[in-house]
Design a protein around this motif. Structure first.
Motif, PDB file in Angstrom:
ATOM      1  N   HIS A 254      89.053  19.094  52.457  1.00 11.09           N
ATOM      2  CA  HIS A 254      89.099  18.509  53.796  1.00 11.09           C
ATOM      3  C   HIS A 254      88.941  19.574  54.861  1.00 11.09           C
ATOM      4  O   HIS A 254      89.198  20.763  54.633  1.00 11.09           O
ATOM      5  CB  HIS A 254      90.424  17.758  54.002  1.00 11.09           C
ATOM      6  CG  HIS A 254      90.593  16.589  53.072  1.00 11.09           C
ATOM      7  ND1 HIS A 254      89.881  15.425  53.200  1.00 11.09           N
ATOM      8  CD2 HIS A 254      91.408  16.430  51.987  1.00 11.09           C
ATOM      9  CE1 HIS A 254      90.247  14.587  52.244  1.00 11.09           C
ATOM     10  NE2 HIS A 254      91.165  15.164  51.490  1.00 11.09           N
TER      11      HIS A 254
ATOM     12  N   ASP B  28      84.856  22.286  59.145  1.00 13.31           N
ATOM     13  CA  ASP B  28      83.820  21.355  59.594  1.00 13.31           C
ATOM     14  C   ASP B  28      82.544  21.475  58.762  1.00 13.31           C
ATOM     15  O   ASP B  28      81.447  21.630  59.293  1.00 13.31           O
ATOM     16  CB  ASP B  28      83.514  21.583  61.075  1.00 13.31           C
ATOM     17  CG  ASP B  28      82.779  20.388  61.694  1.00 13.31           C
ATOM     18  OD1 ASP B  28      82.792  19.309  61.076  1.00 13.31           O
ATOM     19  OD2 ASP B  28      82.190  20.552  62.778  1.00 13.31           O
TER      20      ASP B  28
ATOM     21  N   HIS C 133      91.639  18.300  63.227  1.00 18.28           N
ATOM     22  CA  HIS C 133      90.778  17.412  63.993  1.00 18.28           C
ATOM     23  C   HIS C 133      89.670  16.886  63.080  1.00 18.28           C
ATOM     24  O   HIS C 133      89.337  17.490  62.069  1.00 18.28           O
ATOM     25  CB  HIS C 133      90.175  18.154  65.189  1.00 18.28           C
ATOM     26  CG  HIS C 133      91.186  18.553  66.210  1.00 18.28           C
ATOM     27  ND1 HIS C 133      91.809  17.653  67.041  1.00 18.28           N
ATOM     28  CD2 HIS C 133      91.691  19.773  66.527  1.00 18.28           C
ATOM     29  CE1 HIS C 133      92.654  18.290  67.839  1.00 18.28           C
ATOM     30  NE2 HIS C 133      92.598  19.580  67.545  1.00 18.28           N
ATOM     31  N   GLU C 134      89.104  15.767  63.456  1.00 19.30           N
ATOM     32  CA  GLU C 134      88.057  15.163  62.625  1.00 19.30           C
ATOM     33  C   GLU C 134      86.922  16.159  62.425  1.00 19.30           C
ATOM     34  O   GLU C 134      86.478  16.825  63.343  1.00 19.30           O
ATOM     35  CB  GLU C 134      87.526  13.901  63.296  1.00 19.30           C
ATOM     36  CG  GLU C 134      88.499  12.735  63.255  1.00 19.30           C
ATOM     37  CD  GLU C 134      88.794  12.268  61.833  1.00 19.30           C
ATOM     38  OE1 GLU C 134      87.865  12.304  61.003  1.00 19.30           O
ATOM     39  OE2 GLU C 134      89.933  11.875  61.553  1.00 19.30           O
TER      40      GLU C 134
END
Length: 320
Positions: free
Chosen positions: A83, A100, A70-71
């Protein structure tokens, strides 16, 4: 594939790479090794939802997909960008993941400590060629050194002569203070070293800790004061850890903030067993820090810097 009931799962224990979650298959029957970022996935081979991954079926056909994240924010470690959801090994001793913007790592080498004993008077960790992790070896010592080692590990009982095979009864229990929480906000890890175990060996003990939630509202300081030390949430809350939720709610104290450049960290704490329930239906218990009092100071930790941290402040605990 169609699900068949009753469930038939392999009798052998599941062996997954370090840092890989055990998740249920689509039938809700058997635990499987979760697929990681960029790997092929399906209903029977789900992605690691604990790391925010999902199976994207739009790019590959015939019931297969690819695990995407997910973003979320990327991570920067020593100039290299990772990432969100990406696993990596910065050294042969660590398996890390970017979640995140935050980096979390688990050690691939055993970090156990060892006290001298009559059987092993001079334990020493040695780095062998072509091996990443150090290993313990026992060096032979003189009889005099052996006696001194035994006296250091075992205490004399004036009432009766101690039996050397009853290690725990004659163990001199030593425990360090808890280390600072690994994260300044959100769920982190705190550790200490203790000999309070059946083998009377120095072992690392960990507990979950939360100095403050990352979305905790900042309270206004009282007139004449520059810090809010230990505010409490207005409503009770459930703790979340690795996709699992505490079975009961709590109203813990958190550390506040200062307006003069100081930071507030836990000072007096206690440790409580907290039970968590996972989406797969599993239950487990973990020790967790509960704050009794915070202190404000200029010796501040460095956020999201697990390799270069110079923060050495320790917590006092445990207090009843």
């Amino acid at each position: 594939q169609a699900c068949t009931y009753p469930c038939q799962c392999p009798s052998q224990p599941l062996q997954c790479p370090a840092g890989t979650s055990h998740v249920l298959d689509a039938c809700g029957c058997c635990k499987v090794c979760a697929r990681q970022l960029g790997e092929l996935c399906s209903l029977q081979k789900p992605c690691d939802h604990h790391k925010g991954l999902y199976c994207d079926f739009s790019k590959i056909h015939r019931g297969s997909g690819i695990c995407l994240a997910h973003e979320g924010a990327t991570c920067d470690l020593l100039g290299k960008i990772y990432h969100n959801g990406e696993s990596f090994q910065p050294t042969c001793k660590l398996q890390c993941i970017c979640m995140d913007g935050a980096i979390g790592c688990i050690p691939l080498c055993s970090d156990d400590l060892r006290l001298p004993s009559p059987e092993c008077p001079n334990p020493r960790r040695v780095k062998f060629r072509n091996k990443c992790c150090e290993e313990w070896i026992c060096e032979e010592g003189s009889e005099e050194n052996r006696f001194e080692t035994a006296m250091a590990v075992f205490r004399e009982d004036p009432a009766r002569k101690p039996e050397l095979n009853n290690v725990q009864e004659n163990c001199l229990v030593q425990t360090t203070e808890w280390s600072a929480c690994s994260k300044s906000c959100g769920m982190g890890i705190s550790a200490r070293v203790t000999t309070n175990n059946p083998q009377c060996r120095l072992e690392k003990e960990t507990r979950l800790c939360m100095v403050r939630p990352c979305d905790f509202p900042t309270e206004k300081t009282k007139k004449g004061k520059k810090c809010v030390r230990t505010p409490k949430p207005r409503q009770s809350l459930h703790f979340e850890f690795s996709g699992c939720t505490s079975t009961r709610s709590y109203r813990p104290k958190f550390c506040g903030s200062c307006t003069d450049g100081r930071c507030c960290t836990p000072y007096v704490t206690s440790t409580v067993e907290v039970e968590f329930r996972c989406p797969e239906g599993d239950f487990f218990q973990r020790k967790m820090m509960f704050i009794k009092m915070c202190s404000c100071h200029y010796d501040c930790p460095r956020d999201n810097d697990i390799f270069l941290a110079t923060y050495h402040r320790r917590m006092i605990g445990d207090h009843v």
